[in-house]
Design an enzyme around this catalytic site. Structure first.
Site, PDB file in Angstrom:
ATOM      1  N   CYS A  97       0.856  -1.187   0.000  1.00 33.29           N
ATOM      2  CA  CYS A  97       0.000   0.000   0.000  1.00 33.29           C
ATOM      3  C   CYS A  97       0.887   1.231   0.000  1.00 33.29           C
ATOM      4  O   CYS A  97       1.899   1.271   0.712  1.00 33.29           O
ATOM      5  CB  CYS A  97      -0.865  -0.022   1.262  1.00 33.29           C
ATOM      6  SG  CYS A  97      -1.990   1.374   1.406  1.00 33.29           S
ATOM      7  N   HIS A 139      -9.163  -3.775  -1.990  1.00 30.36           N
ATOM      8  CA  HIS A 139      -8.167  -3.029  -1.205  1.00 30.36           C
ATOM      9  C   HIS A 139      -8.560  -1.538  -1.133  1.00 30.36           C
ATOM     10  O   HIS A 139      -8.545  -0.936  -0.072  1.00 30.36           O
ATOM     11  CB  HIS A 139      -6.790  -3.212  -1.859  1.00 30.36           C
ATOM     12  CG  HIS A 139      -5.671  -2.442  -1.212  1.00 30.36           C
ATOM     13  ND1 HIS A 139      -4.628  -3.060  -0.564  1.00 30.36           N
ATOM     14  CD2 HIS A 139      -5.423  -1.107  -1.124  1.00 30.36           C
ATOM     15  CE1 HIS A 139      -3.798  -2.147  -0.089  1.00 30.36           C
ATOM     16  NE2 HIS A 139      -4.252  -0.947  -0.431  1.00 30.36           N
ATOM     17  N   GLU A 140      -8.926  -0.981  -2.290  1.00 23.78           N
ATOM     18  CA  GLU A 140      -9.269   0.458  -2.323  1.00 23.78           C
ATOM     19  C   GLU A 140     -10.556   0.732  -1.566  1.00 23.78           C
ATOM     20  O   GLU A 140     -10.666   1.730  -0.856  1.00 23.78           O
ATOM     21  CB  GLU A 140      -9.383   0.963  -3.773  1.00 23.78           C
ATOM     22  CG  GLU A 140      -8.120   0.856  -4.615  1.00 23.78           C
ATOM     23  CD  GLU A 140      -6.847   1.269  -3.900  1.00 23.78           C
ATOM     24  OE1 GLU A 140      -6.903   2.134  -2.999  1.00 23.78           O
ATOM     25  OE2 GLU A 140      -5.777   0.715  -4.231  1.00 23.78           O
ATOM     26  N   HIS A 143     -10.145   1.187   2.057  1.00 27.17           N
ATOM     27  CA  HIS A 143      -9.695   2.531   2.471  1.00 27.17           C
ATOM     28  C   HIS A 143     -10.891   3.452   2.740  1.00 27.17           C
ATOM     29  O   HIS A 143     -10.842   4.296   3.628  1.00 27.17           O
ATOM     30  CB  HIS A 143      -8.827   3.167   1.376  1.00 27.17           C
ATOM     31  CG  HIS A 143      -7.393   2.698   1.369  1.00 27.17           C
ATOM     32  ND1 HIS A 143      -6.561   2.854   2.451  1.00 27.17           N
ATOM     33  CD2 HIS A 143      -6.641   2.086   0.400  1.00 27.17           C
ATOM     34  CE1 HIS A 143      -5.351   2.372   2.150  1.00 27.17           C
ATOM     35  NE2 HIS A 143      -5.382   1.897   0.920  1.00 27.17           N
TER      36      HIS A 143
END
Ligand SMILES: [Zn+2]
Lengths: 167, 173
Positions: A97, A139-140, A143
């Site tokens: 990341c 993954h995004e 966030h």
């Protein structure tokens, strides 16, 4: 256009939950251009979330057309207010990341996902992704909910099926 | 922290090794760096980077009382600093088969010939007492393709040892 500063853990702001986007005006378009430039400036980065540059809105960019080895992909995706509707399969894969420099670790993600997201103009689009691209999207989207991959680390020796990762 | 030491501790596994060793070092003003600790057989092994402004004799005097009471052997070496220098693996290799002498040397020898750099390796002897099996997992970095690595390891596969070699495609986002 400008390269934006990336927040790095342990910056508390990375744990903040992002708000939905309601205004698709010029200011958003300028921000999207900066966010894209920031993603492309990062070494090997295939995705970025607005939260990583301190803008807590549900915006993520993903582009898996640039990997060393080609993977199935939808090219450059602008994902605004994304919602995953379906998960299928689980796989361990390695992630890093831009907000956690100098570390990569193993994370379990769904192998296939279906999701919808608005594009830069606010139009809703349905997607189906698999493998590496599905991993990048998950993954995004993490966030946007104040999660980073360190929250999901697994040891490669751990039993994949004993751990519940997705509710 | 001017000096860095690699502290190695080995002994029969028991509860409290990690907490007591690290507490003694911390209370002695040391900075703990990267570490790898694991149970191997019935033993416990610790490799721990310790930063300190003090000389090696000071580190020794901090650890010895704890090590003695836990029955651990201690070894301390001065090493390079705790620099952030982590080569990321790009290939994942797992090997398993009936346990036999020389398997590790042969596998790693063939891989070394094609330039594989082992970053992390763990091996376990499992199976029953009568028919032990050997399981090896390697994270490595290679400039060669997976196909090239597979070709290099062919002599081992021909002996009935199972070898899986996969690319690690790290997703950065
Ligand atoms: Zn990230």
């Amino acid at each position: 256009m400008a390269i934006l500063e990336i927040l790095e853990y342990p910056d508390e702001r990375l744990k903040q939950v992002s708000e939905r986007v309601t205004d698709f005006g010029d200011e958003l378009q300028l921000f999207l251009a900066d966010l894209e430039e920031t993603m492309r400036a990062g070494p090997g980065g295939v995705g970025i979330a607005a939260a990583q540059v301190g803008r807590f809105q549900r915006i993520a960019l993903v582009d898996c057309s640039v990997t060393r080895k080609p993977v199935p992909n939808h090219g450059f995706m602008v994902l605004i207010n994304p919602e995953i509707t379906q998960w299928e399969g689980m796989k361990v894969g390695r992630e890093g990341c831009m907000s956690v420099p100098d570390y990569t670790g193993n994370v379990i993600r769904a192998e296939k996902i279906s999701f919808s997201a608005q594009d830069a103009s606010g139009e809703t689009i349905e997607y189906e992704c698999e493998g590496y691209e599905a991993r990048a999207v998950q993954h995004e989207l993490d966030h946007l909910d104040g999660m980073i991959f360190l929250d999901r680390l697994v040891s490669r020796n751990k039993d994949l099926f004993r751990r519940k990762v997705y509710k | 922290m001017n000096n860095w030491y690699m502290v190695t501790l080995v002994g029969r596994d028991q509860k409290g090794i990690v907490s007591r060793v690290t507490k003694a070092l911390f209370e002695g003003g040391c900075n703990l760096g990267e570490a790898s600790m694991m149970r191997l057989g019935s033993n416990f092994g610790v490799m721990l980077m310790v930063g300190s402004d003090s000389a090696v004799s000071t580190i020794e005097s901090l650890i010895q009382p704890v090590a003695k009471s836990l029955g651990l052997m201690v070894h301390i070496d001065a090493v390079d600093g705790n620099k952030r220098d982590h080569p990321q693996p790009n290939v994942d290799i797992s090997v398993y088969g009936a346990d036999k002498a020389g398997i590790v040397a042969e596998v790693t020898g063939l891989l070394a010939e094609v330039g594989l750099n082992i970053i992390d390796m763990q091996t376990v002897v499992a199976g029953s007492e009568e028919r032990p099996i050997y399981i090896m997992q390697i994270d490595g970095h290679s400039d060669e393709s997976v196909d090239r690595l597979r070709a290099a390891i062919e002599p081992v596969i021909a002996q009935g040892i199972e070898v899986q070699i996969n690319d690690i495609e790290t997703m950065i986002g």
